[in-house]
Each structure stands twice: as structure tokens, then as C-alpha cells.
Design a protein around this motif. Structure first.
Motif, PDB file in Angstrom:
ATOM      1  N   ARG A   1      -0.224   3.819 -24.489  1.00 50.31           N
ATOM      2  CA  ARG A   1      -1.453   3.037 -24.209  1.00 50.31           C
ATOM      3  C   ARG A   1      -2.383   3.856 -23.294  1.00 50.31           C
ATOM      4  N   PRO A   2      -2.809   5.029 -23.758  1.00 43.95           N
ATOM      5  CA  PRO A   2      -3.517   5.956 -22.862  1.00 43.95           C
ATOM      6  C   PRO A   2      -4.845   5.436 -22.341  1.00 43.95           C
ATOM      7  N   ASP A   3      -5.484   4.504 -23.082  1.00 44.48           N
ATOM      8  CA  ASP A   3      -6.799   4.035 -22.634  1.00 44.48           C
ATOM      9  C   ASP A   3      -6.711   2.820 -21.712  1.00 44.48           C
ATOM     10  N   VAL A   4      -5.488   2.474 -21.325  1.00 44.20           N
ATOM     11  CA  VAL A   4      -5.314   1.336 -20.406  1.00 44.20           C
ATOM     12  C   VAL A   4      -5.077   1.882 -18.997  1.00 44.20           C
ATOM     13  N   PHE A   5      -5.853   1.372 -18.040  1.00 46.03           N
ATOM     14  CA  PHE A   5      -5.651   1.735 -16.630  1.00 46.03           C
ATOM     15  C   PHE A   5      -4.479   0.911 -16.120  1.00 46.03           C
ATOM     16  N   ASP A   6      -3.401   1.579 -15.714  1.00 44.89           N
ATOM     17  CA  ASP A   6      -2.188   0.842 -15.340  1.00 44.89           C
ATOM     18  C   ASP A   6      -1.454   1.620 -14.241  1.00 44.89           C
ATOM     19  N   ILE A   7      -1.580   1.117 -13.000  1.00 45.88           N
ATOM     20  CA  ILE A   7      -1.000   1.863 -11.873  1.00 45.88           C
ATOM     21  C   ILE A   7       0.526   1.760 -11.838  1.00 45.88           C
ATOM     22  N   THR A   8       1.093   0.958 -12.727  1.00 46.81           N
ATOM     23  CA  THR A   8       2.563   0.878 -12.736  1.00 46.81           C
ATOM     24  C   THR A   8       3.181   1.849 -13.751  1.00 46.81           C
ATOM     25  N   ARG A   9       2.345   2.625 -14.455  1.00 48.41           N
ATOM     26  CA  ARG A   9       2.956   3.508 -15.468  1.00 48.41           C
ATOM     27  C   ARG A   9       3.783   4.588 -14.762  1.00 48.41           C
ATOM     28  N   PRO A  10       4.966   4.904 -15.294  1.00 46.96           N
ATOM     29  CA  PRO A  10       5.862   5.803 -14.575  1.00 46.96           C
ATOM     30  C   PRO A  10       5.401   7.264 -14.522  1.00 46.96           C
ATOM     31  N   ALA A  11       4.793   7.768 -15.580  1.00 51.33           N
ATOM     32  CA  ALA A  11       4.629   9.230 -15.651  1.00 51.33           C
ATOM     33  C   ALA A  11       3.212   9.706 -15.364  1.00 51.33           C
ATOM     34  N   ALA A  12       2.401   8.873 -14.719  1.00 51.89           N
ATOM     35  CA  ALA A  12       0.993   9.260 -14.525  1.00 51.89           C
ATOM     36  C   ALA A  12       0.867  10.593 -13.798  1.00 51.89           C
TER      37      ALA A  12
ATOM     38  N   PRO B   1       0.810  -1.231   0.000  1.00 53.22           N
ATOM     39  CA  PRO B   1       0.000   0.000   0.000  1.00 53.22           C
ATOM     40  C   PRO B   1       0.839   1.275   0.000  1.00 53.22           C
ATOM     41  N   GLU B   2       1.917   1.269   0.747  1.00 53.30           N
ATOM     42  CA  GLU B   2       2.677   2.522   0.879  1.00 53.30           C
ATOM     43  C   GLU B   2       3.157   3.041  -0.481  1.00 53.30           C
ATOM     44  N   ARG B   3       3.612   2.114  -1.326  1.00 48.16           N
ATOM     45  CA  ARG B   3       4.135   2.526  -2.633  1.00 48.16           C
ATOM     46  C   ARG B   3       3.025   2.631  -3.673  1.00 48.16           C
ATOM     47  N   MET B   4       2.072   1.685  -3.615  1.00 49.65           N
ATOM     48  CA  MET B   4       1.123   1.592  -4.721  1.00 49.65           C
ATOM     49  C   MET B   4      -0.124   2.474  -4.558  1.00 49.65           C
ATOM     50  N   ILE B   5      -0.468   2.859  -3.333  1.00 50.28           N
ATOM     51  CA  ILE B   5      -1.659   3.729  -3.201  1.00 50.28           C
ATOM     52  C   ILE B   5      -1.427   5.078  -3.904  1.00 50.28           C
ATOM     53  N   PRO B   6      -0.302   5.759  -3.639  1.00 54.52           N
ATOM     54  CA  PRO B   6      -0.100   7.027  -4.371  1.00 54.52           C
ATOM     55  C   PRO B   6      -0.135   6.833  -5.883  1.00 54.52           C
ATOM     56  N   ALA B   7       0.467   5.732  -6.363  1.00 56.23           N
ATOM     57  CA  ALA B   7       0.465   5.476  -7.817  1.00 56.23           C
ATOM     58  C   ALA B   7      -0.962   5.255  -8.305  1.00 56.23           C
ATOM     59  N   ALA B   8      -1.768   4.554  -7.505  1.00 53.53           N
ATOM     60  CA  ALA B   8      -3.154   4.268  -7.908  1.00 53.53           C
ATOM     61  C   ALA B   8      -3.975   5.554  -7.963  1.00 53.53           C
ATOM     62  N   ILE B   9      -3.722   6.459  -7.036  1.00 48.77           N
ATOM     63  CA  ILE B   9      -4.479   7.726  -7.024  1.00 48.77           C
ATOM     64  C   ILE B   9      -4.140   8.544  -8.278  1.00 48.77           C
ATOM     65  N   GLU B  10      -2.845   8.627  -8.598  1.00 44.35           N
ATOM     66  CA  GLU B  10      -2.457   9.434  -9.766  1.00 44.35           C
ATOM     67  C   GLU B  10      -2.982   8.811 -11.057  1.00 44.35           C
ATOM     68  N   GLU B  11      -2.953   7.471 -11.117  1.00 37.64           N
ATOM     69  CA  GLU B  11      -3.427   6.827 -12.351  1.00 37.64           C
ATOM     70  C   GLU B  11      -4.950   6.998 -12.484  1.00 37.64           C
ATOM     71  N   THR B  12      -5.660   6.933 -11.361  1.00 39.48           N
ATOM     72  CA  THR B  12      -7.113   7.163 -11.443  1.00 39.48           C
ATOM     73  C   THR B  12      -7.381   8.586 -11.927  1.00 39.48           C
ATOM     74  N   ALA B  13      -6.632   9.550 -11.386  1.00 42.49           N
ATOM     75  CA  ALA B  13      -6.843  10.949 -11.775  1.00 42.49           C
ATOM     76  C   ALA B  13      -6.520  11.154 -13.263  1.00 42.49           C
ATOM     77  N   ARG B  14      -5.480  10.502 -13.743  1.00 44.27           N
ATOM     78  CA  ARG B  14      -5.156  10.612 -15.171  1.00 44.27           C
ATOM     79  C   ARG B  14      -6.217   9.952 -16.040  1.00 44.27           C
ATOM     80  N   PHE B  15      -6.616   8.740 -15.637  1.00 41.68           N
ATOM     81  CA  PHE B  15      -7.431   7.870 -16.485  1.00 41.68           C
ATOM     82  C   PHE B  15      -8.891   8.314 -16.542  1.00 41.68           C
ATOM     83  N   ASP B  16      -9.406   8.815 -15.413  1.00 36.94           N
ATOM     84  CA  ASP B  16     -10.861   9.074 -15.362  1.00 36.94           C
ATOM     85  C   ASP B  16     -11.131  10.148 -14.302  1.00 36.94           C
TER      86      ASP B  16
END
Ligand code: HEM
Length: 418
Positions: free
Chosen positions: A343-354, A285-300
């Protein structure tokens, strides 16, 4: 707008992504008659607009697509006491904008956000406690529509008993200005909006008379100039000052809770729709929650688009615009631009630049509440991971539908189980 146009706008706003994709591919800008505006959809063009506020004014930033009925307008006019409409931070430009924005930036700084977090965490626990033994929950109603209102109310220094009206009136304001409601619903919405204005007016007067250590007091005292106060009766605010402050608070509330509600909803929707990614978040969670928040904000993102209007003739993406041209600046379309995100239409919390997305805006009007919003989503995800191992979208729930709006994009309802 006739019912057919309403149906078309509903369809476009429930899923704007195909329209965005067409507009990004088109040469120049695309005029969208349903929105009465030129759609700005490419990341580079959105950035250009946001960086040139002298050419692209925010005066029309939140102009809704729907004009309320005469009966609803009459209720609203009555509630205003006939006073002029107040200007707010998001619809002002230049020096007037800086004056309104400065106390918000101070008031939502890291120290104020950190001070609000224990309260936010305690309220989040209490909300979860209410349904923890049920084995299932409709997340939007039971949680997402509640926490952000309580938190923003706390930051302002409001009585928690006033928060339900704040939240209800916020949702109804949005509905009245952007959806096709029955006459009865419109009048009910207008009454709630008037009740909220009266409540805010009470806070304005109270905090002016006796300031406390809260953001409401800071907004009131910093926006009333010393010599302004002398214009009114000794020690009292004038009607014009009260109107401005009430409009300012109202705008702040709308910006502060509805958006965060929406982002909580979409974060769960997309993470739980991708169980492999949900498992990654649960494992680290510590590493992936921030990534998930940014990817959600980018994606939708919650705030898909706001408007701008040209102050003079201008050229954008090769399209020549006269003075007074309306633009719909789509933060949500920029987030799906393949020129910036592979791959902009793919939800991917591992993408580096979200995190370079524009979901919280850029430049003069960039969101001052971004950190408060991110922290609420973070503590919510942490809490649900801890409390509900096995969390998933309920298979027996209705199919998920998105709300037909570009300003608080979220699932209408999200049934979860564990
Ligand atoms: C997920 C949550 C949020 C999102 C996606 C979001 C997004 C945005 C965006 C894109 C803008 C720029 C609008 C423009 O350029 O015209 C903005 C402005 C603003 N946001 Fe947020 N926001 C969020 C949460 C919050 C919160 C929690 C607060 C306050 C507690 C807040 C307060 C504001 C205010 C006052 C402005 C206007 C700033 C100005 O005009 O100078 N927002 N927000």
C-alpha cells in the motif's frame, strides 16, 4: 523554456506521483522531455544507479531546469570576479569527491550533532514563544524556514546575525534555478546570491587566518593542502582556493537548511491530515515520533530527485543508454514502489519497514546530514506536542498547495491552529 513548458513543469513538480507511477509500470526507463532526462523510478533501479557511481556520475547532480536571464547572469558573473566555478561535494566523483566529503562526514558525526542539540532546542523554544499566544501560525514562515538555517549556521560557527541572508539567498538560489521568475525577481535573487558569496568568502578568509572550533574552520583547513597555500601570497588563500571553498560552503548550506525546512513542513502536513495518526504520536512520542519521521521521508521526501549522467554506454532496467545520457534519479518515486512497500500510497506511521527508504540517498553520496535533520524534526514534534495540545490544520486557511520543486518539496504555506 517557453511559458507553456514552465506551466507543465510546475504541474509535474507540484504532484510528481502520477508520473512516477507510470514510470514504475513502464518497461525500461521513461524519457521525460520536460526534465530532459530518463526517469529512474523503481526502488531497485534507483539503488543500482546509486551503487555504481563509476558509471552514473554526479557531475550534473543539481543541474537546474531553468537558465537565468542575461541580466541575472551578468550580476552573478560580476560577483564571481570572473573566477571559474567551484566544484562541490554533490557534483564530484571518485577521489575528488572523497576529499570534499571526508571533512563533512567527520563534522556531522554523532558528537557534533549531539553538541548542536541544546542550541537547536533553545532556538526552537524561542521561535515558538513568538507565536504561542496567537492561537494560530503559518508554520513555514514562522518556524520551518527559520530553525534549520539557525542550526546549520551554528554548526558552521556563523554569527546568528548572518543567518537571515543565508536563508533568503538559499531560497532565492533554488527559485532562480528551478522556477519561472520575473526579470526583477531574477536580478534580486542574483544580488542575494552574490551577497551570500561575499559573506562566505569573508568566513573562509577569517577561519583560514584564525581557525576556531567550528565546522567552517574544519572545512577550510582540511581542504587546503599544505603545499597549495604556498602557491598564493604567504599566508593567504589563492582566488581559486577561495572560490572552491565558497562553493563548497554554499552547497553545504543549501543541502543543510532547505531540505530540513521541507521535511518539517511535510511531517506536520501529513500527520495533521491524519488525525488518528497524530493522536498516536501524541500518546507515545518516544516510540512514534521516529516512526513518523521515517514514514514522512518515505511517503513525501524533501529531496525528490537528483540527476546523474552516464560516463559510458550502460544498460539500466533493460534500456540501453549511450555515454552522456542524463538520468533523473527519483528518491521520492522509490519510496512509493509497491514492490518494496505494501500500500505504498498510504501514509501509515505503523508500517514496519519505512526506515529502509532512500530519502537520504545511498552509497558514495549518501546524506551526511541525515541525523542532524532527523533530530530537528524530532525536537520540533516533541515541542509542538507539549506546547499545543489540540494542534490541527486551520479549517479557515487556504487549501494547502505544494511548492513546484523536486529538490525541496514542501507546502507553500501551512496554517495551523490549536
Ligand atoms: C530532510 C532533510 C534532508 C534530506 C531529505 C536529504 C537528502 C539527501 C540526499 C538524498 C542526498 C544524496 C544526493 C545524491 O545521491 O546525489 C544528500 C546528500 C547530501 N546532504 Fe542531505 N538531506 C537532508 C538534510 C541534510 C542536512 C541537514 C545536511 C547538512 C547539515 C545535509 C547535507 C548533505 C550533503 C553535504 C550531501 C552531499 C553528500 C555527497 O555528495 O557526498 N543534508 N542529502
Amino acid at each position: 523554456m517557453d511559458p507553456q513548458q514552465h506551466a507543465r513543469v510546475d504541474e509535474l513538480t507540484r504532484d510528481p506521483y502520477p508520473l512516477y507511477a507510470r514510470a514504475r509500470r513502464a518497461k525500461g526507463l521513461t524519457y521525460v522531455p520536460e526534465f530532459g532526462a530518463w526517469l529512474v523510478a523503481r526502488d531497485a533501479d534507483v539503488r543500482e544507479v546509486l551503487r555504481r557511481p563509476d558509471v552514473f556520475s554526479s557531475a550534473n547532480a543539481v543541474r537546474g531546469g531553468v537558465r537565468p536571464s542575461a541580466a541575472a547572469l551578468a550580476v552573478l558573473a560580476d560577483g564571481d570576479g570572473g573566477s571559474p566555478r567551484g566544484r562541490v561535494v554533490v557534483t564530484s566523483d571518485g577521489l575528488a569527491h572523497q576529499r570534499l566529503r571526508a571533512p563533512l562526514v567527520r563534522g556531522l558525526g554523532p558528537a557534533r550533532v549531539a553538541a548542536a542539540l541544546p542550541y537547536a532546542a533553545e532556538r526552537a523554544e524561542a521561535l515558538v514563544e513568538a507565536f504561542a499566544d496567537d492561537g494560530r501560525v503559518e508554520l513555514m514562515e514562522a518556524y520551518a524556514m527559520r530553525l534549520p538555517g539557525q542550526v546549520v549556521g551554528h554548526v558552521l560557527g556563523f554569527d546568528p546575525a548572518d543567518v537571515p541572508l543565508v536563508v533568503r539567498a538559499g531560497h532565492r538560489t533554488e527559485a532562480l534555478l528551478s522556477r519561472h521568475l520575473s526579470e526583477e525577481e531574477q536580478v534580486a535573487a542574483a544580488h542575494d546570491m552574490v551577497a551570500l558569496k561575499r559573506l562566505l568568502d569573508g568566513y573562509v578568509r577569517d577561519r583560514y587566518a584564525a581557525p576556531r572550533d567550528d565546522l567552517c574552520s574544519e572545512l577550510v583547513t582540511s581542504l587546503v593542502q599544505p603545499d597549495d597555500a604556498e602557491e598564493g601570497e604567504a599566508g593567504l588563500l589563492t582566488l581559486a582556493q577561495r572560490t572552491e571553498l565558497v562553493a563548497h560552503l554554499n552547497n553545504f548550506l543549501l543541502a543543510g537548511h532547505l531540505t530540513t525546512t521541507a521535511l518539517i513542513g511535510t511531517a506536520f502536513l501529513h500527520l495533521l491530515s491524519h488525525p488518528d495518526q497524530w493522536r498516536m504520536v501524541c500518546a507515545d512520542p518516544e516510540r512514534m515520533i521516529p516512526a513518523a519521521i521515517e514514514e514522512t521521508a518515505r511517503f513525501d521526501t524533501a529531496l525528490q530527485a537528483f540527476r546523474r549522467v552516464t560516463t559510458r554506454p550502460a544498460t539500466l532496467a533493460g534500456t540501453e543508454l549511450p555515454a552522456g545520457a542524463e538520468l533523473l534519479v527519483a528518491f521520492g518515486a522509490a519510496g512509493r514502489d509497491g514492490a518494496r512497500y505494501p500500500r505504498p500510497d498510504v501514509f501509515d506511521i505503523t508500517r514496519p519497514a519505512a526506515a529502509r527508504h532512500l530519502a537520504f540517498g545511498l552509497g558514495a553520496h549518501a546524506c551526511p546530514g541525515a541525523q542532524l535533520a532527523r533530530e530537528q524534526v524530532r525536537l520540533t514534534l516533541e515541542l509542538f506536542i507539549r506546547r499545543f495540545p489540540g494542534l490541527r490544520i486551520a479549517e479557515d486557511g487556504p487549501p494547502v498547495a505544494m511548492r513546484p520543486t523536486l529538490i525541496h518539496r514542501a507546502p507553500e504555506a501551512l496554517h495551523l491552529t490549536w
